[in-house]
Enzyme design. Structure first.
Site, PDB file in Angstrom:
ATOM      1  N   GLU A 150      19.174  36.107  42.862  1.00  0.00           N
ATOM      2  CA  GLU A 150      18.165  35.185  42.315  1.00  0.00           C
ATOM      3  C   GLU A 150      18.697  34.393  41.114  1.00  0.00           C
ATOM      4  O   GLU A 150      18.495  33.195  41.011  1.00  0.00           O
ATOM      5  CB  GLU A 150      16.928  35.971  41.874  1.00  0.00           C
ATOM      6  CG  GLU A 150      16.059  36.444  43.030  1.00  0.00           C
ATOM      7  CD  GLU A 150      15.489  35.283  43.850  1.00  0.00           C
ATOM      8  OE1 GLU A 150      14.982  34.323  43.233  1.00  0.00           O
ATOM      9  OE2 GLU A 150      15.564  35.336  45.096  1.00  0.00           O
ATOM     10  N   GLU A 218      39.755  35.443  50.520  1.00  0.00           N
ATOM     11  CA  GLU A 218      41.071  35.865  50.015  1.00  0.00           C
ATOM     12  C   GLU A 218      41.332  37.304  50.465  1.00  0.00           C
ATOM     13  O   GLU A 218      40.938  38.239  49.783  1.00  0.00           O
ATOM     14  CB  GLU A 218      41.129  35.725  48.506  1.00  0.00           C
ATOM     15  CG  GLU A 218      40.877  34.274  48.085  1.00  0.00           C
ATOM     16  CD  GLU A 218      41.120  34.007  46.604  1.00  0.00           C
ATOM     17  OE1 GLU A 218      41.807  34.796  45.949  1.00  0.00           O
ATOM     18  OE2 GLU A 218      40.613  32.994  46.128  1.00  0.00           O
ATOM     19  N   TYR A 287      48.387  28.531  41.543  1.00  0.00           N
ATOM     20  CA  TYR A 287      48.529  29.213  40.250  1.00  0.00           C
ATOM     21  C   TYR A 287      48.727  30.691  40.534  1.00  0.00           C
ATOM     22  O   TYR A 287      48.636  31.115  41.687  1.00  0.00           O
ATOM     23  CB  TYR A 287      47.310  28.949  39.359  1.00  0.00           C
ATOM     24  CG  TYR A 287      46.011  28.722  40.096  1.00  0.00           C
ATOM     25  CD1 TYR A 287      45.351  29.772  40.697  1.00  0.00           C
ATOM     26  CD2 TYR A 287      45.462  27.440  40.225  1.00  0.00           C
ATOM     27  CE1 TYR A 287      44.164  29.575  41.383  1.00  0.00           C
ATOM     28  CE2 TYR A 287      44.278  27.231  40.925  1.00  0.00           C
ATOM     29  CZ  TYR A 287      43.633  28.311  41.503  1.00  0.00           C
ATOM     30  OH  TYR A 287      42.471  28.113  42.194  1.00  0.00           O
TER      31      TYR A 287
END
Ligand SMILES: *[C@@H]1O[C@H](CO)[C@@H](O)[C@H](O)[C@H]1NC(C)=O
Ligand SMILES: *[C@@H]1O[C@H](CO)[C@@H](O)[C@H](O)[C@H]1NC(C)=O
Ligand SMILES: *[C@@H]1O[C@H](CO)[C@@H](O)[C@H](O)[C@H]1NC(C)=O
Ligand SMILES: *[C@@H]1O[C@H](CO)[C@@H](O)[C@H](O)[C@H]1NC(C)=O
Length: 473
Positions: A150, A218, A287
């Site tokens: 929420e 990932e 990165y």
């Protein structure tokens, strides 16, 4: 009788005096020993405390360095840094560079992490004209559907309101994230589950007025020994979403993916040429190329543009130039490759402060930031307070800095200018920034060309990109 008693009395008195003397002696010894030690410790702690305060200024800014976000990023950074060197470098063609076309338009895709407290970057402090796309991060997958609590849903709705000010701004919901991708494998497994997921995308697009979704799994078929089917199922998911988008007349939402940068991971995780047909673009996470892990205990550059001349073979592939071209070589159109750039840096603890170059031995994370991650504003404050001039390496086109045991790799306006020019000169599809939260969003840093301005790093990227237009998807 009497004298005996008297003698006993004298003896008793003597004993008492003796024990009193012993007590006094012990007391004196204790005082002599403990007092200096206590004083020494107290002085040391005060001085050390002051020293720490001076060297590591406390920042009231927050947001990026919440434990959750850092823990999530830690997964990727560790993975990137524990790759097994691979050998097939020979088959990568040379890429000529094209001159920038003036009327080209570039995307500037910025990730926004949900704020964790009032010190974090708040939605009202985001300039609606800074980026072309804002990826609100991260929702998760639950029960084969998009899952957002929420509180986070409230923030998402607030971000969508930025479109009232800039109607061209695109808001995407990013799903997954490193360390938050556990439910992807189940969802992609079969057509029924994927269909449920696509319905939930449509629900979010229609109900909350978002412009698209960014899949940040990932990673599918996670290296080194993940389930190889996941990669295929991920491609199927993208294909089915694309099919669904093509059926939408009123809600043609965007589909993007945040993807790994190191070539070994690109090979393991993605069917790049198929993905090219289904996604609007990919955000290449350029990165964490170098980060402290126990298997890589030396300093390194977080996001180097080019390799060092001393880096050979595998090591020479861990940079933005190689990864961006590699994605293109594997089949992603250049205009769909959005080159990721960080606004955070990595910290290291040097083994020997006198040895403070790139590839110097390190024994752990630095003290700045958290778990080896530090935001630009923290780094900037650290450099200013300690009057440190960073070293700018002209091979990797990135700065680094050190003080005593602390060693930091980061990005500044100069490095991001080079990296953005690289994007333009090579005609890639734009820049992705991770993340809004770790730039100097309060303008507290007075270093650099745009010192004192809010979001100095992202503003630099924007101004170098020139014309940025979210209409160009
Ligand atoms: C950048 O990558 C391309 C493609 O791999 C390569 O041809 C070029 O030499 C690289 N540039 C530098 C400076 O390393
Ligand atoms: C999971 O989703 C289905 C609909 O797709 C729903 O019927 C079910 O109640 C959900 N279960 C939970 C635990 O949310
Ligand atoms: C898809 O997988 C779910 C478990 O995630 C299973 O309950 C369902 O029966 C499967 N559907 C088909 C058509 O295989
Ligand atoms: C896809 O789009 C169509 C047309 O808008 C819609 O009816 C359908 O439910 C959507 N979902 C899936 C999973 O195809």
């Amino acid at each position: 009788m009497f004298s005996e008693d008297h003698n006993r009395y004298l003896l008793l008195q003597q004993n008492q005096r003796r024990s009193c003397l012993v007590e006094k002696k012990t007391f004196l010894i204790l005082i002599c020993l403990i007092l200096p030690i206590t004083l020494f410790c107290a002085t040391y702690m005060i001085l050390f405390g002051i020293y720490e305060k001076l060297v590591y200024p406390k920042s009231t800014l927050n947001g990026f360095n919440t434990k959750e976000v850092i823990t999530q990023n830690l997964h990727r950074a560790t993975l990137y840094n524990n790759l097994k060197p691979f050998h097939n470098l020979s088959d990568i063609p040379e890429f000529g560079h094209t001159d920038a076309v003036d009327d080209n338009v570039f995307r500037l895709v910025c990730y926004y992490n949900f704020p964790s407290d009032s010190y974090s970057l708040q939605v009202k402090d985001i300039d609606p004209f800074l980026c072309t796309h804002i990826n609100v991060a991260f929702a998760s997958v639950h029960n084969n559907s998009i899952n957002l609590n929420e509180v986070h849903l409230g923030y998402l709705q607030e971000v969508v309101k930025l479109k009232d000010t800039n109607k061209n701004l695109k808001i995407l919901l990013s799903i997954g994230g490193s360390g938050n991708s556990d439910d992807f494998p189940e969802m992609v497994k079969n057509h029924t589950n994927r269909k449920t997921f696509i319905q939930s995308i449509l629900y979010y697009v229609k109900t909350y007025g978002i412009d698209g979704i960014d899949l940040d799994w990932e990673f599918p078929s996670e290296y080194p020994d993940g389930d190889k089917n996941q990669r295929m199922h991920f491609t199927q998911l993208l294909a089915e979403i694309r099919k669904n988008i093509s059926r939408q007349k009123n809600f043609p939402y965007l589909l993007t993916a945040a993807v790994a940068a190191p070539a070994a991971l690109v090979d393991a995780y993605y069917d790049v040429s198929y993905m090219n047909d289904y996604v609007d673009f990919v955000n290449v996470m350029n990165y964490d190329f170098h980060f402290f892990t126990t298997t890589t205990p030396f300093t390194g550059i977080n996001s180097p543009l080019y390799p060092l001349s001393s880096e050979k073979m595998f090591m020479s592939t861990l940079n933005i130039n190689y990864s961006s071209h590699y994605w293109n070589y594997k089949g992603m159109e250049k205009s769909k490759i959005v080159v990721g750039l960080p606004t955070y840096g990595h910290t290291y603890r040097l083994l020997n402060p006198r040895n403070h170059e790139i590839y110097s031995p390190a024994s752990g994370y630095g003290k700045l930031g958290f778990n080896g991650f530090a935001s630009y504003y923290q780094i900037c404050n650290f450099l200013q307070v300690n009057h440190i001039t960073p070293v700018f390496d002209m091979e990797v086109l990135s700065p680094y800095a050190s003080k005593y045991y602390e060693w930091i790799s980061f990005d500044d306006e100069q490095s991001l200018t080079y990296k953005t020019e690289f994007i333009k000169n090579n005609q890639f599809g734009g820049a992705m920034i991770y993340c809004l939260n770790s730039d100097d969003f309060k303008g507290s840093c007075t270093m650099g060309f745009s010192g004192g301005l809010k979001f100095p790093l992202i503003s630099t990227v924007k101004s170098v990109l020139g014309r940025t237009d979210p209409g160009a998807v």
